[in-house]
Scaffold this motif. Structure first.
Motif, PDB file in Angstrom:
ATOM      1  N   GLY A  20     -46.144  -0.969 -97.023  1.00  0.00           N
ATOM      2  CA  GLY A  20     -46.785  -0.716 -98.313  1.00  0.00           C
ATOM      3  C   GLY A  20     -47.928   0.279 -98.165  1.00  0.00           C
ATOM      4  O   GLY A  20     -48.384   0.570 -97.053  1.00  0.00           O
ATOM      5  N   THR A  21     -48.367   0.781 -99.298  1.00  0.00           N
ATOM      6  CA  THR A  21     -49.446   1.765 -99.295  1.00  0.00           C
ATOM      7  C   THR A  21     -50.697   1.215 -98.612  1.00  0.00           C
ATOM      8  O   THR A  21     -51.340   1.906 -97.824  1.00  0.00           O
ATOM      9  CB  THR A  21     -49.757   2.198-100.750  1.00  0.00           C
ATOM     10  OG1 THR A  21     -48.558   2.714-101.327  1.00  0.00           O
ATOM     11  CG2 THR A  21     -50.828   3.265-100.795  1.00  0.00           C
ATOM     12  N   SER A  22     -51.012  -0.039 -98.884  1.00  0.00           N
ATOM     13  CA  SER A  22     -52.256  -0.586 -98.317  1.00  0.00           C
ATOM     14  C   SER A  22     -52.194  -0.638 -96.794  1.00  0.00           C
ATOM     15  O   SER A  22     -53.200  -0.484 -96.107  1.00  0.00           O
ATOM     16  CB  SER A  22     -52.555  -1.970 -98.898  1.00  0.00           C
ATOM     17  OG  SER A  22     -51.546  -2.870 -98.512  1.00  0.00           O
ATOM     18  N   SER A  57     -40.640   3.059 -96.885  1.00  0.00           N
ATOM     19  CA  SER A  57     -42.061   3.411 -96.856  1.00  0.00           C
ATOM     20  C   SER A  57     -42.564   3.841 -98.221  1.00  0.00           C
ATOM     21  O   SER A  57     -42.007   4.710 -98.877  1.00  0.00           O
ATOM     22  CB  SER A  57     -42.299   4.549 -95.859  1.00  0.00           C
ATOM     23  OG  SER A  57     -43.672   4.910 -95.888  1.00  0.00           O
ATOM     24  N   SER A  58     -43.658   3.229 -98.623  1.00  0.00           N
ATOM     25  CA  SER A  58     -44.412   3.677 -99.790  1.00  0.00           C
ATOM     26  C   SER A  58     -45.364   4.765 -99.309  1.00  0.00           C
ATOM     27  O   SER A  58     -45.227   5.276 -98.209  1.00  0.00           O
ATOM     28  CB  SER A  58     -45.214   2.519-100.375  1.00  0.00           C
ATOM     29  OG  SER A  58     -44.370   1.447-100.681  1.00  0.00           O
ATOM     30  N   GLY A  59     -46.322   5.090-100.141  1.00  0.00           N
ATOM     31  CA  GLY A  59     -47.374   6.001 -99.707  1.00  0.00           C
ATOM     32  C   GLY A  59     -47.221   7.417-100.202  1.00  0.00           C
ATOM     33  O   GLY A  59     -48.090   8.257 -99.950  1.00  0.00           O
ATOM     34  N   ALA A  60     -46.125   7.730-100.924  1.00  0.00           N
ATOM     35  CA  ALA A  60     -45.954   9.105-101.395  1.00  0.00           C
ATOM     36  C   ALA A  60     -47.039   9.465-102.410  1.00  0.00           C
ATOM     37  O   ALA A  60     -47.647  10.544-102.336  1.00  0.00           O
ATOM     38  CB  ALA A  60     -44.577   9.283-102.019  1.00  0.00           C
ATOM     39  N   ILE A  61     -47.276   8.577-103.319  1.00  0.00           N
ATOM     40  CA  ILE A  61     -48.244   8.875-104.388  1.00  0.00           C
ATOM     41  C   ILE A  61     -49.657   8.967-103.796  1.00  0.00           C
ATOM     42  O   ILE A  61     -50.408   9.902-104.094  1.00  0.00           O
ATOM     43  CB  ILE A  61     -48.135   7.811-105.498  1.00  0.00           C
ATOM     44  CG1 ILE A  61     -46.749   7.925-106.154  1.00  0.00           C
ATOM     45  CG2 ILE A  61     -49.258   7.963-106.529  1.00  0.00           C
ATOM     46  CD1 ILE A  61     -46.407   6.826-107.140  1.00  0.00           C
ATOM     47  N   ALA A  62     -49.985   8.000-102.944  1.00  0.00           N
ATOM     48  CA  ALA A  62     -51.316   8.025-102.313  1.00  0.00           C
ATOM     49  C   ALA A  62     -51.501   9.304-101.487  1.00  0.00           C
ATOM     50  O   ALA A  62     -52.575   9.922-101.499  1.00  0.00           O
ATOM     51  CB  ALA A  62     -51.499   6.790-101.432  1.00  0.00           C
ATOM     52  N   ASN A 144     -36.925   7.386-105.373  1.00  0.00           N
ATOM     53  CA  ASN A 144     -36.967   8.796-105.757  1.00  0.00           C
ATOM     54  C   ASN A 144     -37.886   8.933-106.978  1.00  0.00           C
ATOM     55  O   ASN A 144     -37.442   9.124-108.100  1.00  0.00           O
ATOM     56  CB  ASN A 144     -35.554   9.292-106.050  1.00  0.00           C
ATOM     57  CG  ASN A 144     -35.493  10.805-106.103  1.00  0.00           C
ATOM     58  OD1 ASN A 144     -36.530  11.465-106.077  1.00  0.00           O
ATOM     59  ND2 ASN A 144     -34.302  11.351-106.187  1.00  0.00           N
ATOM     60  N   ASP A 145     -39.177   8.839-106.700  1.00  0.00           N
ATOM     61  CA  ASP A 145     -40.163   8.736-107.779  1.00  0.00           C
ATOM     62  C   ASP A 145     -40.145   9.912-108.744  1.00  0.00           C
ATOM     63  O   ASP A 145     -40.440   9.748-109.920  1.00  0.00           O
ATOM     64  CB  ASP A 145     -41.575   8.617-107.188  1.00  0.00           C
ATOM     65  CG  ASP A 145     -41.804   7.278-106.519  1.00  0.00           C
ATOM     66  OD1 ASP A 145     -41.470   6.253-107.126  1.00  0.00           O
ATOM     67  OD2 ASP A 145     -42.328   7.259-105.389  1.00  0.00           O
ATOM     68  N   THR A 146     -39.809  11.099-108.244  1.00  0.00           N
ATOM     69  CA  THR A 146     -39.915  12.261-109.139  1.00  0.00           C
ATOM     70  C   THR A 146     -38.852  12.248-110.232  1.00  0.00           C
ATOM     71  O   THR A 146     -39.043  12.856-111.273  1.00  0.00           O
ATOM     72  CB  THR A 146     -39.803  13.588-108.358  1.00  0.00           C
ATOM     73  OG1 THR A 146     -38.681  13.513-107.499  1.00  0.00           O
ATOM     74  CG2 THR A 146     -41.046  13.847-107.562  1.00  0.00           C
ATOM     75  N   VAL A 220     -48.285  -1.001-105.463  1.00  0.00           N
ATOM     76  CA  VAL A 220     -47.674  -1.478-106.704  1.00  0.00           C
ATOM     77  C   VAL A 220     -47.377  -2.965-106.604  1.00  0.00           C
ATOM     78  O   VAL A 220     -47.574  -3.733-107.534  1.00  0.00           O
ATOM     79  CB  VAL A 220     -46.354  -0.715-106.979  1.00  0.00           C
ATOM     80  CG1 VAL A 220     -45.670  -1.268-108.217  1.00  0.00           C
ATOM     81  CG2 VAL A 220     -46.622   0.764-107.136  1.00  0.00           C
ATOM     82  N   GLY A 221     -46.869  -3.366-105.460  1.00  0.00           N
ATOM     83  CA  GLY A 221     -46.396  -4.739-105.301  1.00  0.00           C
ATOM     84  C   GLY A 221     -47.518  -5.710-105.010  1.00  0.00           C
ATOM     85  O   GLY A 221     -48.507  -5.366-104.374  1.00  0.00           O
ATOM     86  N   GLY A 222     -47.405  -6.910-105.492  1.00  0.00           N
ATOM     87  CA  GLY A 222     -48.292  -7.996-105.090  1.00  0.00           C
ATOM     88  C   GLY A 222     -47.425  -8.998-104.368  1.00  0.00           C
ATOM     89  O   GLY A 222     -46.355  -8.659-103.883  1.00  0.00           O
TER      90      GLY A 222
HETATM   91  N1  GLU Z   1     -42.754   4.714-104.244  1.00  0.00           N
HETATM   92  C1  GLU Z   1     -44.175   4.599-104.318  1.00  0.00           C
HETATM   93  C2  GLU Z   1     -44.842   5.565-103.342  1.00  0.00           C
HETATM   94  O1  GLU Z   1     -44.246   5.982-102.401  1.00  0.00           O
HETATM   95  C3  GLU Z   1     -44.688   3.230-103.975  1.00  0.00           C
HETATM   96  C4  GLU Z   1     -44.045   2.063-104.614  1.00  0.00           C
HETATM   97  C5  GLU Z   1     -44.587   0.753-103.991  1.00  0.00           C
HETATM   98  O2  GLU Z   1     -45.570   0.797-103.262  1.00  0.00           O
HETATM   99  O3  GLU Z   1     -44.020  -0.320-104.234  1.00  0.00           O
HETATM  100  O4  GLU Z   1     -45.969   5.934-103.502  1.00  0.00           O
END
Ligand code: GLU
Length: 375
Positions: A20-22, A57-62, A144-146, A220-222
């Protein structure tokens, strides 16, 4: 029913790791390379031992936010999609570099729910991922967020990782987060919070669902989405572990079966491949059936039009719909033989009337039992 976790006894596991992003940012506002290199080292070692490792893997937006130096943006979806478009290649760049240190090649796989919903998309995604694993490549998967609009996206990577586990018959799904695991109460407000180390009942206790409220600040997720993910993945035959990403050697130790975080045992039998496909279907249609038809389904019958009371939502032939009995409880999901308008015309009729009502015939069942998964 008590279940035994034997996943770590198998020699070579197919493992999905979700970061996750965190975890990737280590609680900061940008990617933490030291955190990433540590996690990549662990995954590379497991790969070297013959395990198959896939990364969600998350983290694209961050990362996009970091690359653009934290611009002030409206909170709308296009802004996030723009950030993901900027961040995703940078994120992959970092992974490519870090796995490269260990001699491994990575591949980017961007998915939406839509890709996993259609039979063709499902088979394509599955075949591609298996082909990558066959080459010893580490697939790195993100939504595929975009292009993922509200209607076609999974929305969070916890659920995406469960869909991926289901897609490729994973043995183990590891969800890494900034908390120790599933706790009895919220550790941020209650110092007596304790970790729940094992979930071994086939159904996740409703109390656990209630306790899973809240979430971390920038992902995003909890815990709720982690529980949803655990629930789905263990029904596909995977063990699931929720653990803290900065615990020393966490991935390696979880794979070896060490008691870290919260472990969910797989629900006893792995659902056969076709049934997996059905469970990942994201269709939102619903068929309401009478009690008699509900009992017949539980005895192993197909769903016939005679038992159909009501048709809700919108769907085409071949899509996944939820089947509920009159009292509203969902009892299964299945691939429906007739599109929504046809189902409406067929409510309550005998199977031998189908052709005269519709002018064509795809079979006497609304859902064939082979295409039905009871929940
Ligand atoms: N797809 C999003 C990203 O890469 C994150 C979605 C998530 O953290 O659940 O930034």
């Amino acid at each position: 029913m008590m279940m035994k976790d034997q996943s770590h006894l198998a020699e070579h596991l197919r493992i999905v790791v979700k970061l996750g992003t965190s975890t990737l940012t280590d609680g900061t506002s940008g990617l933490s390379l030291s955190r990433m290199v540590d996690l990549v080292r662990q995954m590379s070692r497991l790969n070297g031992e013959g395990h198959e490792v896939l990364l969600v893997s998350s983290g694209a937006i961050a990362t996009g936010r970091e690359v653009l130096k934290f611009p002030q943006l409206p909170k709308e979806i296009p802004a996030k999609q723009m950030l993901a478009a900027v961040g995703q290649p940078r994120l992959m760049d970092q992974y490519g570099h870090l796995f490269g240190i260990y001699g491994l090649t990575v591949a980017q796989v961007l998915l939406t729910r839509e890709d996993l919903r259609s039979r063709r998309g499902y088979l394509n995604a599955r075949n591609t991922l298996l082909a990558l694993l066959g080459q010893g490549v580490v697939p790195i998967i993100n939504e595929n967020d975009t292009v993922a609009t509200e209607e076609i996206r999974v929305g969070d990577n916890d659920n995406l990782s469960a869909l991926v586990s289901n897609l490729i018959d994973a043995d183990l799904l590891i969800l890494l987060t900034d908390q120790e695991g599933l706790m009895t109460t919220d550790p941020r407000t209650d110092p007596d919070a304790e970790i729940i180390s094992l979930v071994d009942t086939p159904e996740i206790d409703p109390v656990l669902w209630e306790m899973a409220g809240g979430g971390s600040a920038i992902g995003v997720g909890g815990m709720v989405t982690k529980l949803q993910a655990a629930d789905l993945a263990r029904r596909s035959g995977a063990s699931v572990v929720i653990a803290k990403g900065d615990t020393r050697d966490v991935i390696i130790r979880v794979v070896k079966g060490e008691n870290l975080g919260t472990r969910f045992l797989p629900v006893e039998t792995a659902v056969e491949s076709r049934k997996r496909f059905i469970l990942t279907g994201g269709g939102n249609g619903k068929l309401v059936i009478d009690q008699g038809a509900g009992e017949a389904l539980l005895r192993g019958s197909s769903l016939l039009p005679a038992g159909l009371l009501q048709v809700v939502g919108d769907f085409g032939r071949g899509e996944t719909v939820t089947v509920s009995v009159e009292d509203g409880k969902g009892i299964g999901r299945g691939l429906v033989n007739y599109k929504v308008e046809d189902c409406r015309k067929l409510c309550g009729c005998q199977s031998n009337e189908i052709e005269s009502r519709l002018g064509y015939f795809y079979g006497e069942e609304i859902i064939h039992r082979d295409n039905l998964v009871l929940l």
